[in-house]
Design an enzyme around this catalytic site. Structure first.
Site, PDB file in Angstrom:
ATOM      1  N   GLU A  46      17.454   8.783  30.030  1.00  0.00           N
ATOM      2  CA  GLU A  46      16.830  10.074  29.708  1.00  0.00           C
ATOM      3  C   GLU A  46      17.624  11.197  30.406  1.00  0.00           C
ATOM      4  O   GLU A  46      18.083  11.014  31.539  1.00  0.00           O
ATOM      5  CB  GLU A  46      15.397  10.059  30.265  1.00  0.00           C
ATOM      6  CG  GLU A  46      14.650  11.374  30.181  1.00  0.00           C
ATOM      7  CD  GLU A  46      13.331  11.356  30.986  1.00  0.00           C
ATOM      8  OE1 GLU A  46      13.261  10.687  32.046  1.00  0.00           O
ATOM      9  OE2 GLU A  46      12.379  12.009  30.529  1.00  0.00           O
ATOM     10  N   LYS A 123      10.484  13.470  22.963  1.00  0.00           N
ATOM     11  CA  LYS A 123       9.482  12.850  23.848  1.00  0.00           C
ATOM     12  C   LYS A 123       8.083  13.420  23.617  1.00  0.00           C
ATOM     13  O   LYS A 123       7.886  14.640  23.676  1.00  0.00           O
ATOM     14  CB  LYS A 123       9.911  13.066  25.295  1.00  0.00           C
ATOM     15  CG  LYS A 123       9.054  12.381  26.341  1.00  0.00           C
ATOM     16  CD  LYS A 123       9.689  12.579  27.722  1.00  0.00           C
ATOM     17  CE  LYS A 123       8.942  11.907  28.839  1.00  0.00           C
ATOM     18  NZ  LYS A 123       9.647  12.090  30.142  1.00  0.00           N
ATOM     19  N   CYS A 168      11.098   7.492  28.713  1.00  0.00           N
ATOM     20  CA  CYS A 168      10.475   7.408  30.041  1.00  0.00           C
ATOM     21  C   CYS A 168       8.961   7.219  30.014  1.00  0.00           C
ATOM     22  O   CYS A 168       8.470   6.135  29.775  1.00  0.00           O
ATOM     23  CB  CYS A 168      10.877   8.602  30.900  1.00  0.00           C
ATOM     24  SG  CYS A 168      10.478   8.262  32.646  1.00  0.00           S
TER      25      CYS A 168
HETATM   26  N1  CDT Z   1      10.635  11.272  33.388  1.00  0.00           N
HETATM   27  C1  CDT Z   1       9.417  10.725  33.391  1.00  0.00           C
HETATM   28  O1  CDT Z   1       8.738  10.729  32.381  1.00  0.00           O
HETATM   29  N2  CDT Z   1       8.977  10.208  34.553  1.00  0.00           N
HETATM   30  C2  CDT Z   1       7.666   9.663  34.730  1.00  0.00           C
HETATM   31  C3  CDT Z   1       7.210   9.913  36.104  1.00  0.00           C
HETATM   32  C4  CDT Z   1       6.269  10.983  36.109  1.00  0.00           C
HETATM   33  S1  CDT Z   1       5.576  11.288  37.655  1.00  0.00           S
HETATM   34  C5  CDT Z   1       4.830  12.786  37.370  1.00  0.00           C
HETATM   35  C6  CDT Z   1       7.530   8.189  34.459  1.00  0.00           C
HETATM   36  O2  CDT Z   1       6.560   7.819  33.792  1.00  0.00           O
HETATM   37  O3  CDT Z   1       8.332   7.401  34.929  1.00  0.00           O
END
Ligand code: CDT
Length: 309
Positions: A46, A123, A168
């Site tokens: 990402e 996303k 993500c």
């Molecule tokens: N980039 C991303 O989506 N990261 C999230 C962490 C979020 S913490 C507020 C994840 O789900 O890994």
């Protein structure tokens, strides 16, 4: 047998002042290594071209827009597409997208083995907050900088298979995989940036973060009989640690290969897309078992949400 040899190209940290061109050089090195390893498809994380900029609070719109790509490919990223085409290698790439009419998305593309973009995803599940909060150990401001994706979860017939994408936080939502599963997806590609500690629960450190990463990816794969390739940007970025743990999971939910470092690292596995067929034909016989009346709560926008305790 429909074999796709996939290289998950985990990236180590990208610091805030590291120019995109230097990152692209690192990515090209991984691409060449992937070619040596016989890969047909390379998967980057990402927001692969820059630091994870949503950790920084910004107000100036020109500064914000400087983290976004106005076209793909562009002058800096074109070498990736050209090298992939020269190697006959497909590619998944995550980046911040600024559309011609001014919309901001956290996006990814899939290019086929000629380097042509055949699919685009934006996303849907944007975690974090829209505003700075001095009480938080660190900020995660995706809701400030991105709009929720407007393309749903399509799949694409390319490279002799059916491919889907997510990004993500999407990987933690079973609906993400299921919507693609219902379209017959055979391989889900996803990139992530996951802080090693939950900013709202310091007890949730790297071991629990890695556990939840495996849990959600393995479950998504098994429950939809699909390969899942999940690739991190990892290590200490701008002083903030992020987990590695990039992995390739087979349609039974078993981990075939997992990254060992938090640096630039390739994980490679020869995936047989036909290995998805047994589960799809037997346990996950969606056509016979799916009945809308049993799933009303998750099919309806206004499903009953219990009151907060
Ligand atoms: N980039 C991303 O989506 N990261 C999230 C962490 C979020 S913490 C507020 C994840 O789900 O890994």
């Amino acid at each position: 047998m429909r074999k796709v040899t996939v290289a998950g190209a985990q990236l180590g940290p990208i610091q805030r002042d590291e120019p995109r061109a230097e990152v692209v050089t690192r990515m090209l090195i991984l691409m060449d290594e992937a070619k040596q390893a016989g890969a047909d498809l390379i998967v980057f994380p990402e927001l692969a071209l820059t630091t994870f900029f949503p950790r920084w609070y910004m107000e100036d719109s020109a500064e914000i827009d400087s983290w976004f790509e106005r076209e793909m490919p562009n002058a800096v990223t074109r070498p990736l597409f050209e090298r992939a085409a020269r190697h006959g290698m497909g590619m998944y790439l995550g980046y911040a997208e600024l559309t011609p009419d001014g919309h901001h998305f956290n996006s990814s593309i899939i290019a086929d083995r000629t380097g042509a973009i055949v699919g685009m995803y934006r996303k849907v599940h944007l975690p974090g907050h829209a505003e700075f909060d001095p009480e938080r150990a660190f900020q995660h401001l995706e809701k400030r900088y991105f709009e929720p994706g407007d393309l749903g979860f399509p799949v694409w017939r390319t490279m002799d298979g059916i491919f889907g994408m997510c990004i993500c936080n999407d990987r933690r939502w079973p609906e993400t995989y299921r919507v693609m599963g219902l379209q017959g997806v055979e391989m889900v590609l996803l990139g992530y940036n996951t802080p090693s500690v939950n900013s709202q629960n310091s007890a949730e450190g790297p071991e629990r973060r890695l556990f939840h990463n495996r849990l959600s990816v393995q479950a998504g794969a098994y429950q939809n009989s699909t390969w899942v390739v999940a690739v991190a940007k990892a290590g200490i970025e701008d002083g903030f640690p992020m987990i590695g743990g990039s992995l390739i999971v087979n349609p039974e939910g078993r981990i075939m290969v997992e990254a060992k470092t938090e640096a630039d690292e390739l994980i490679v596995h020869a995936c047989d897309l036909d290995a998805t067929l047994f589960g799809k034909r037997t346990i996950f016989d969606f056509a016979r078992h799916r009945r809308i009346e049993h799933y009303g709560l998750i099919c309806s926008q206004t499903g009953a949400i219990p009151p907060a305790p």
